[in-house]
Motif scaffolding. Structure first.
Motif, PDB file in Angstrom:
ATOM      1  N   LEU A 340       0.830  -1.202   0.000  1.00  0.00           N
ATOM      2  CA  LEU A 340       0.000   0.000   0.000  1.00  0.00           C
ATOM      3  C   LEU A 340       0.871   1.261   0.000  1.00  0.00           C
ATOM      4  O   LEU A 340       0.597   2.226  -0.723  1.00  0.00           O
ATOM      5  N   LEU A 341       1.924   1.257   0.800  1.00  0.00           N
ATOM      6  CA  LEU A 341       2.809   2.421   0.831  1.00  0.00           C
ATOM      7  C   LEU A 341       3.529   2.597  -0.509  1.00  0.00           C
ATOM      8  O   LEU A 341       3.750   3.732  -0.955  1.00  0.00           O
ATOM      9  N   ALA A 342       3.869   1.489  -1.152  1.00  0.00           N
ATOM     10  CA  ALA A 342       4.514   1.589  -2.461  1.00  0.00           C
ATOM     11  C   ALA A 342       3.566   2.210  -3.490  1.00  0.00           C
ATOM     12  O   ALA A 342       3.980   3.015  -4.334  1.00  0.00           O
ATOM     13  N   HIS A 343       2.268   1.832  -3.422  1.00  0.00           N
ATOM     14  CA  HIS A 343       1.281   2.454  -4.309  1.00  0.00           C
ATOM     15  C   HIS A 343       1.194   3.959  -4.024  1.00  0.00           C
ATOM     16  O   HIS A 343       1.168   4.776  -4.958  1.00  0.00           O
ATOM     17  N   ALA A 344       1.153   4.320  -2.746  1.00  0.00           N
ATOM     18  CA  ALA A 344       1.068   5.745  -2.390  1.00  0.00           C
ATOM     19  C   ALA A 344       2.277   6.506  -2.909  1.00  0.00           C
ATOM     20  O   ALA A 344       2.152   7.625  -3.435  1.00  0.00           O
ATOM     21  N   ASP A 345       3.456   5.924  -2.779  1.00  0.00           N
ATOM     22  CA  ASP A 345       4.668   6.610  -3.227  1.00  0.00           C
ATOM     23  C   ASP A 345       4.722   6.730  -4.752  1.00  0.00           C
ATOM     24  O   ASP A 345       5.330   7.665  -5.282  1.00  0.00           O
ATOM     25  N   ARG A 346       4.078   5.813  -5.431  1.00  0.00           N
ATOM     26  CA  ARG A 346       4.135   5.810  -6.897  1.00  0.00           C
ATOM     27  C   ARG A 346       3.036   6.663  -7.528  1.00  0.00           C
ATOM     28  O   ARG A 346       3.263   7.330  -8.541  1.00  0.00           O
ATOM     29  N   PHE A 347       1.850   6.663  -6.917  1.00  0.00           N
ATOM     30  CA  PHE A 347       0.692   7.269  -7.580  1.00  0.00           C
ATOM     31  C   PHE A 347       0.048   8.430  -6.811  1.00  0.00           C
ATOM     32  O   PHE A 347      -0.847   9.082  -7.338  1.00  0.00           O
ATOM     33  N   MET A 348       0.457   8.690  -5.562  1.00  0.00           N
ATOM     34  CA  MET A 348      -0.283   9.626  -4.726  1.00  0.00           C
ATOM     35  C   MET A 348       0.520  10.853  -4.329  1.00  0.00           C
ATOM     36  O   MET A 348       0.226  11.493  -3.323  1.00  0.00           O
ATOM     37  N   ASN A 349       1.540  11.180  -5.114  1.00  0.00           N
ATOM     38  CA  ASN A 349       2.233  12.460  -5.028  1.00  0.00           C
ATOM     39  C   ASN A 349       2.854  12.731  -3.656  1.00  0.00           C
ATOM     40  O   ASN A 349       2.547  13.738  -2.999  1.00  0.00           O
ATOM     41  N   PRO A 350       3.744  11.878  -3.166  1.00  0.00           N
ATOM     42  CA  PRO A 350       4.422  12.182  -1.900  1.00  0.00           C
ATOM     43  C   PRO A 350       5.132  13.523  -1.997  1.00  0.00           C
ATOM     44  O   PRO A 350       5.821  13.811  -2.981  1.00  0.00           O
TER      45      PRO A 350
END
Length: 511
Positions: A340-350
């Protein structure tokens, strides 16, 4: 290097929590959601509470020797929770009949006091945050009469100011007796809606109060609560946590399997006291929610609109996403959490801002390729950081393993300047280890105060394993080298001047 050393992302989340805590009163920048007022699960109260919980878990499990990093931030977050913007919604919400049973009481019967009845979705967070502060820092700050006061006045309405004074004990007692009067089923959030999740923070508060003062209120509550819910069942036929009971009709509202948020939220907190049950059902429950993406990333299906009181209400997907990540962290399910964190880092604009890491709000559901990008402030500011910082069974351990008194007698970082990142702070076999760094783009004087060393014999200070100074009583004898001026004593405190690059300082008492 110790496994307790935080990553740059973890220290970034801590700094973002700290940055939000330092915003001026009623500056809620980055914390506003698309719902109006304080409706919904992105409300200020939830953001403030779970930032506090994340700080508490990080302090207990990762940086136990850094109370000076955590105590001021936790106090500032509770100060914000007491601001009218965080609780004035109750003046109107308290007159209604809840999500599924709309009814309005007499307009003159408004409850200005936000904790006098129902509203466990606010009162339990005030209670548990105050208890966490006093328990973790061996303090009686919120035992003082009036230390938890709700206060409001405006010239436009006239009359006397609204002022309701509580403290940790009076609020704890008030919530408990509401629970008893409801047969231990719970205390309503908005009127008539007794959510299974909403009593969990209060149970944490009861347990911390027991640890501070003695008693068995948490144990009594859990026993009564288990018996009351036995009539309804914790899980529905589909294996997911039932959401709530309507207080007047005793109608049970289940989880249709679409609300990962309800399962994740309830499971994360219930693990404190019902660990075996939560772990038993977790694998099957979470399998119903996760969606596999590229390169090991995981996500959740977009949330569908919900019918609430005859209105089609858009539901954000980020609550499902964020609470699954937090739940996976508590369960020790690193594969799901990391996916889930990898998805956030890839698609959710950290995004990095003032040295802090967060995921900014995005009201769009998916990108052009169908990847979930929806992000609200509860997940972007809080839950993904919470998931990164928590440890397996973090809440369970906090609940079940009392802190030893020796913790408050060991060397510790008792004051940390704003411009210092702490990635390690622990005492191992009597030796204080701390890894520090001073970012260049954050204001501050770069100092850290260490207590319980000066005046207590002779201590050798090393930096990255190389001798840097000797503290003998209240005298410092520096060693030649790049850190000659890094250590001094101010009265009975050791003060470190932190370098811009990360270094590990150790303090070992000479026997």
């Amino acid at each position: 290097m110790s496994e307790r050393v935080l990553t740059a992302q973890q220290t970034g989340h801590l700094r973002h929590f700290d940055n939000l805590s330092r915003q001026l009163p009623n500056d809620w920048s980055l914390m506003q959601a698309r719902t109006h007022g304080q409706d919904g699960f992105n409300a200020y109260r939830y953001q403030l509470a779970y930032m506090t919980y994340a700080l508490a878990l990080t302090h207990v499990h990762r940086l136990p020797a850094a109370p000076g990093l955590f105590q001021p931030a936790m106090q500032r977050l509770l100060d914000k929770l007491l601001l009218p913007e965080a609780w004035m919604y109750w003046r109107d919400t308290g007159r209604g009949g809840g999500l599924l049973n709309p009814r309005m009481t007499d307009p003159t019967s408004q409850d200005w006091d936000p904790v006098v009845r129902d509203n466990i979705m606010y009162s339990a967070y005030v209670q548990s945050m105050a208890m966490l502060h006093d328990y973790l820092f061996d303090s009686d700050q919120y035992a003082e009469p009036g230390s938890l006061t709700f206060q409001f006045w405006t010239m436009h309405w006239g009359g006397e100011e609204k002022l309701f004074a509580y403290d940790r004990t009076s609020l704890n007692d008030h919530i408990y007796w509401q629970l008893v009067q409801n047969g231990y089923l719970g205390v309503a959030c908005e009127p008539n809606c007794v959510f299974q999740i909403c009593i969990q923070p209060a149970i944490l508060g009861f347990r911390l109060h027991d640890l501070i003062t003695g008693g068995k209120r948490a144990e009594e509550t859990i026993a009564g609560y288990e018996q009351a819910w036995a009539d309804f069942g914790r899980l529905g036929e589909n294996g997911h946590y039932n959401v709530m009971v309507l207080q007047d009709s005793k109608i049970l509202i289940g989880n249709d399997g679409a609300s990962a948020q309800m399962d994740g939220w309830c499971g994360s907190l219930m693990n404190m006291w019902n660990r075996e049950f939560v772990h038993e059902h977790y694998p099957r429950q979470i399998a119903d929610y996760v969606v596999h993406g590229p390169d090991g990333t995981l996500s959740v299906p977009p949330a569908s609109p919900a019918n609430m009181n005859g209105q089609q209400v858009t539901r954000d997907s980020d609550g499902n996403f964020g609470w699954l990540a937090a739940w996976a962290s508590e369960m020790g399910d690193e594969r799901t959490r990391d996916g889930l964190l990898a998805h956030a880092d890839r698609f959710m604009n950290p995004t990095w801002r003032d040295g802090g890491l967060y995921y900014p709000r995005n009201d769009t559901t998916t990108d052009a390729d169908g990847n979930l990008v929806n992000m609200g402030p509860m997940t972007g500011n809080v839950l993904l950081g919470y998931a990164r910082l928590n440890v397996p069974d973090g809440l369970w351990s906090l609940f079940n393993h009392p802190l030893p008194r020796s913790r408050f007698e060991e060397p510790a970082l008792t004051a940390v300047a704003r411009d210092v990142d702490v990635s390690r702070a622990e005492v191992v076999d009597g030796v204080l280890h701390t890894r520090l760094r001073r970012p260049r783009d954050v204001p501050g004087d770069g100092t850290v105060t260490i207590s319980r060393i000066a005046g207590r014999g002779r201590w050798t200070v090393t930096v990255d394993g190389q001798p840097a100074a000797v503290v003998d009583g209240t005298t410092v004898r520096p060693e030649p080298g790049p850190f000659t001026d890094a250590v001094h004593v101010d009265r009975d405190q050791v003060v470190l001047h932190c370098p811009a690059t990360p270094h590990t300082f150790t303090f070992r008492q000479d026997r």
